[in-house]
Scaffold this motif. Structure first.
Motif, PDB file in Angstrom:
ATOM      1  N   LEU A  67       0.899  -1.200   0.099  1.00 56.76           N
ATOM      2  CA  LEU A  67       0.107   0.004   0.018  1.00 56.76           C
ATOM      3  C   LEU A  67       0.886   1.233   0.000  1.00 56.76           C
ATOM      4  O   LEU A  67       0.577   2.245  -0.646  1.00 56.76           O
ATOM      5  CB  LEU A  67      -0.829  -0.064   1.268  1.00 56.76           C
TER       6      LEU A  67
ATOM      7  N   SER B  41       7.277   1.995   3.456  1.00 55.82           N
ATOM      8  CA  SER B  41       6.966   1.213   4.442  1.00 55.82           C
ATOM      9  C   SER B  41       6.906  -0.356   4.532  1.00 55.82           C
ATOM     10  O   SER B  41       7.620  -1.124   5.368  1.00 55.82           O
ATOM     11  CB  SER B  41       5.562   1.356   5.234  1.00 55.82           C
TER      12      SER B  41
ATOM     13  N   ASP C  46       9.709  -2.391   6.625  1.00 53.66           N
ATOM     14  CA  ASP C  46       9.358  -3.540   7.674  1.00 53.66           C
ATOM     15  C   ASP C  46       9.804  -4.792   6.973  1.00 53.66           C
ATOM     16  O   ASP C  46      10.108  -5.716   7.688  1.00 53.66           O
ATOM     17  CB  ASP C  46       7.713  -3.405   7.799  1.00 53.66           C
TER      18      ASP C  46
ATOM     19  N   GLN D  92      12.320  -7.203   9.185  1.00 55.23           N
ATOM     20  CA  GLN D  92      12.179  -8.696   9.391  1.00 55.23           C
ATOM     21  C   GLN D  92      13.269  -9.548   9.075  1.00 55.23           C
ATOM     22  O   GLN D  92      13.313 -10.431   9.709  1.00 55.23           O
ATOM     23  CB  GLN D  92      10.532  -8.865   8.870  1.00 55.23           C
TER      24      GLN D  92
ATOM     25  N   LEU E 234      -4.287 -10.664  12.137  1.00 53.27           N
ATOM     26  CA  LEU E 234      -2.932 -10.559  12.419  1.00 53.27           C
ATOM     27  C   LEU E 234      -2.263  -9.396  11.916  1.00 53.27           C
ATOM     28  O   LEU E 234      -1.517  -8.676  12.225  1.00 53.27           O
ATOM     29  CB  LEU E 234      -2.065 -11.660  11.957  1.00 53.27           C
TER      30      LEU E 234
ATOM     31  N   ARG F 118      -4.149  -4.598  16.505  1.00 49.63           N
ATOM     32  CA  ARG F 118      -4.813  -4.103  17.736  1.00 49.63           C
ATOM     33  C   ARG F 118      -6.311  -3.669  16.903  1.00 49.63           C
ATOM     34  O   ARG F 118      -7.374  -3.760  17.529  1.00 49.63           O
ATOM     35  CB  ARG F 118      -4.323  -3.156  18.406  1.00 49.63           C
TER      36      ARG F 118
ATOM     37  N   ASP G 152      -0.099 -17.921   8.272  1.00 47.51           N
ATOM     38  CA  ASP G 152       1.231 -16.956   7.771  1.00 47.51           C
ATOM     39  C   ASP G 152       2.214 -17.739   6.912  1.00 47.51           C
ATOM     40  O   ASP G 152       2.442 -18.913   7.166  1.00 47.51           O
ATOM     41  CB  ASP G 152       1.772 -16.581   9.092  1.00 47.51           C
TER      42      ASP G 152
ATOM     43  N   ILE H 287      10.510 -12.785   5.870  1.00 51.97           N
ATOM     44  CA  ILE H 287       9.668 -11.734   5.717  1.00 51.97           C
ATOM     45  C   ILE H 287       8.038 -12.324   5.788  1.00 51.97           C
ATOM     46  O   ILE H 287       7.726 -13.023   4.823  1.00 51.97           O
ATOM     47  CB  ILE H 287       9.769 -10.745   4.387  1.00 51.97           C
ATOM     48  N   SER H 288       7.457 -11.876   6.745  1.00 50.44           N
ATOM     49  CA  SER H 288       6.079 -12.614   6.869  1.00 50.44           C
ATOM     50  C   SER H 288       5.047 -11.717   5.806  1.00 50.44           C
ATOM     51  O   SER H 288       4.995 -10.437   5.836  1.00 50.44           O
ATOM     52  CB  SER H 288       5.342 -12.177   8.317  1.00 50.44           C
ATOM     53  N   LEU H 289       4.398 -12.527   5.121  1.00 44.80           N
ATOM     54  CA  LEU H 289       3.455 -11.548   3.989  1.00 44.80           C
ATOM     55  C   LEU H 289       2.315 -11.004   4.689  1.00 44.80           C
ATOM     56  O   LEU H 289       1.784 -10.236   4.038  1.00 44.80           O
ATOM     57  CB  LEU H 289       2.829 -12.565   3.013  1.00 44.80           C
TER      58      LEU H 289
ATOM     59  N   THR I  32       2.328 -10.084   8.615  1.00 40.59           N
ATOM     60  CA  THR I  32       2.618  -8.934   9.522  1.00 40.59           C
ATOM     61  C   THR I  32       3.437  -7.904   8.767  1.00 40.59           C
ATOM     62  O   THR I  32       3.249  -6.594   9.609  1.00 40.59           O
ATOM     63  CB  THR I  32       3.249  -9.659  10.875  1.00 40.59           C
ATOM     64  N   ASN I  33       4.012  -7.886   7.739  1.00 38.44           N
ATOM     65  CA  ASN I  33       4.444  -6.794   7.059  1.00 38.44           C
ATOM     66  C   ASN I  33       3.578  -5.848   6.704  1.00 38.44           C
ATOM     67  O   ASN I  33       4.098  -4.700   6.500  1.00 38.44           O
ATOM     68  CB  ASN I  33       5.339  -7.328   5.903  1.00 38.44           C
ATOM     69  N   TYR I  34       2.143  -6.151   6.548  1.00 30.67           N
ATOM     70  CA  TYR I  34       1.068  -5.055   6.453  1.00 30.67           C
ATOM     71  C   TYR I  34       1.082  -4.308   7.805  1.00 30.67           C
ATOM     72  O   TYR I  34       0.090  -3.291   7.614  1.00 30.67           O
ATOM     73  CB  TYR I  34      -0.054  -5.830   5.827  1.00 30.67           C
ATOM     74  N   ARG I  35       1.326  -4.826   9.024  1.00 29.73           N
ATOM     75  CA  ARG I  35       0.809  -4.419   9.942  1.00 29.73           C
ATOM     76  C   ARG I  35       0.973  -2.553  10.213  1.00 29.73           C
ATOM     77  O   ARG I  35       0.037  -2.094  10.479  1.00 29.73           O
ATOM     78  CB  ARG I  35       1.422  -4.913  11.366  1.00 29.73           C
ATOM     79  N   GLU I  36       2.128  -2.069   9.996  1.00 30.45           N
ATOM     80  CA  GLU I  36       2.510  -0.754   9.960  1.00 30.45           C
ATOM     81  C   GLU I  36       1.623   0.115   9.037  1.00 30.45           C
ATOM     82  O   GLU I  36       1.042   1.106   9.184  1.00 30.45           O
ATOM     83  CB  GLU I  36       3.832  -0.425   9.777  1.00 30.45           C
ATOM     84  N   GLN I  37       1.639  -0.400   7.903  1.00 29.34           N
ATOM     85  CA  GLN I  37       0.830   0.005   6.638  1.00 29.34           C
ATOM     86  C   GLN I  37      -0.767   0.296   6.949  1.00 29.34           C
ATOM     87  O   GLN I  37      -1.303   1.288   6.918  1.00 29.34           O
ATOM     88  CB  GLN I  37       1.079  -0.621   5.221  1.00 29.34           C
TER      89      GLN I  37
ATOM     90  N   ARG J 298      -1.359   2.808   9.827  1.00 29.68           N
ATOM     91  CA  ARG J 298      -1.532   4.130   9.557  1.00 29.68           C
ATOM     92  C   ARG J 298      -2.828   4.493   8.816  1.00 29.68           C
ATOM     93  O   ARG J 298      -3.382   5.502   9.098  1.00 29.68           O
ATOM     94  CB  ARG J 298      -0.460   4.279   8.632  1.00 29.68           C
TER      95      ARG J 298
ATOM     96  N   LEU K  94      -7.592  -0.614   0.594  1.00 31.40           N
ATOM     97  CA  LEU K  94      -7.313  -1.891  -0.013  1.00 31.40           C
ATOM     98  C   LEU K  94      -8.069  -1.996  -1.272  1.00 31.40           C
ATOM     99  O   LEU K  94      -7.677  -2.888  -2.277  1.00 31.40           O
ATOM    100  CB  LEU K  94      -7.787  -3.124   1.120  1.00 31.40           C
TER     101      LEU K  94
END
Lengths: 239, 208
Positions: free
Chosen positions: A211, A215, A219, A223, B73, B77, B159, B165-167, B169-174, B177, B191
């Motif tokens: 997206l 980032s 990330d 990782q 995942l 949060r 997962d 690199i987790s496909l 959890t790598n989205y978590r920060e994006q 935001r 999305l």
């Protein structure tokens, strides 16, 4: 080769002083809660790098990838891998992984002889695994935390700790000890192009999956480093 | 006619029960082998025929994934603050994005080999890691790990970790935001827009 090993160790000694100073800097940074406190600066540098990559590095890597036959590409990768094994072994040893260091040494001996100066990776076919170690990982094993994330054009993403590690790696790099400056430059360029070509398949993935590319790359880098520090088996972080 | 149908039905039931009983490593091995075999034989898939790839992924791969857990995942949060309707939409959009990423990986397949690492599992464990490596000539092997969980007697992937690199959890920060900027609905919209643009690109590529 033994000469290069001795050289590496002597350099390492000299570097411990420099490394120590950088360690302190990295530790201070680690107290910052945020992983990416310089995000604004990093994003600017990321954009600069995208332009450089689009007009210089990627086209060259694509040309190399298309023009050079697979066995030659494999040999280029193997030779640079073989030359780096001394330093990989040294880092395994510094991390207290004596067994890994022994395997790396065996790989070096086998590939330098049976593998004709590292052109062929015979050791992997014999089941001797190639390890991925560098000084940044060694520092992590010694307890140095990531520190702020940084992105610089051409050099790419690094944590502060890995920047310090990378400085040491570069200092210990056998390519630096090539006498002729032309050959040294050629080796540096070929290696850069080889590494960039290896990343070509990832370009489309990032383009399609992210997206926010900045980032996503950051990330993924963090990782990936964590995975290397834990030698491929990091504990899960799910909150 | 009835007899034929009956035989087919029995065969389907039998293969289903065999699948349900598969150990996690056996399951991953079987599915990867099946998918790679199809990719090897089907030129359209290798050339990026998105319709065909989507059908392949739908039939062979998706039944073994727990997309709700994957989405939870990735969202982290904020997942708890999403309504049921929002969760359903998030899941659908995220699934489409991951399927496209996966499809892309399939089209770049040439002659790699998958080697599985020794699998260990303790009695009563409900979350396990199946580790594999994609070996290709002239390149470093790429580590691919699958996390699976046991639910209702079936192992499902939640997962996929490529080169560490987790496909997911790598989205978590994006995602975090997006939620900060526009709430859960903002994330859903982003999305959806992303999926839309990928569809356009794919169509353009196919038209060329």
């Amino acid at each position: 080769m033994t000469l290069q090993a001795g050289d590496s160790i002597r350099r390492l000694k000299r570097l411990l002083v420099l490394g120590g100073a950088l360690l302190v800097a990295a530790q201070v940074g680690a107290q910052d809660k945020q992983r990416d406190p310089f995000e604004g600066f990093n994003r600017t540098m990321y954009s600069v790098n995208e332009v450089l990559d689009q007009y210089a590095a990627r086209p060259v890597a694509q040309a190399y990838d298309a023009a050079v036959p697979l066995p030659v590409k494999a040999s280029v990768g193997n030779v640079f891998g073989n030359v780096g094994e001394v330093w990989v072994g040294a880092n395994s040893a510094l991390q207290g992984k004596g067994g890994d260091a022994g395997i790396t040494l065996a790989r070096l001996l086998i590939n330098s002889t049976v593998g004709i100066l590292g052109l062929f990776d015979v050791a992997s076919e014999m089941g001797l695994e190639r390890y991925n170690e560098d000084f940044g990982q060694t520092l992590a094993v010694w307890g140095v935390s990531d520190g702020p994330y940084l992105f610089l054009p051409v050099i790419g993403p690094r944590t502060s700790r890995d920047f310090a590690g990378w400085a040491v790696d570069t200092y210990a790099d056998p390519v630096r000890s090539i006498r002729s400056s032309n050959e040294r430059l050629s080796a540096t360029v070929v290696r850069f192009v080889d590494i960039r070509a290896g990343l070509l398949p990832a370009d489309r993935l990032v383009e399609e999956a992210a997206l926010d590319k900045y980032s996503y790359v950051r990330d993924a880098y963090l990782q990936r480093r964590r995975n290397l520090i834990y030698d491929g088996r990091p504990p899960r972080m799910d909150d | 006619m009835m007899k034929k149908l009956f035989v087919t039905l029995i065969a389907a039931l039998l293969s289903f029960s065999a699948v349900a009983g598969d150990a996690p490593d056996v399951l991953i091995k079987r599915v990867s082998e099946e998918v790679l075999e199809i990719v090897r034989q089907d030129k359209d898939v290798r050339n990026g025929d998105i319709q065909k790839i989507a059908a392949l992924v739908d039939a062979k791969v998706l039944p073994h994934f727990n997309f709700q857990r994957m989405t939870a995942l990735a969202v982290g949060r904020d997942w708890r603050s999403a309504s049921t309707a929002q969760k359903t939409r998030l899941q659908a959009e995220f699934k489409m994005l991951l399927v496209r990423t996966y499809a892309n990986a399939l089209t770049s397949y040439s002659n790699q080999r998958i080697v599985f690492r020794p699998f260990r599992m303790r009695d009563g464990e409900t979350e396990v890691l199946v580790r594999s490596e994609v070996v290709q000539p002239g390149a470093q092997p790429v580590q691919i790990d699958y996390w699976l969980e046991l639910a209702d007697g079936q192992w499902k992937v939640f997962d996929v970790v490529v080169a560490g690199i987790s496909l997911v959890t790598n989205y978590r920060e994006q995602f975090a935001r997006e939620v900060r900027d526009g709430g859960i609905d903002g994330l859903i919209a982003s999305l959806a827009a992303k999926n839309k643009s990928l569809e356009v690109t794919a169509n353009n590529r196919a038209a060329r």
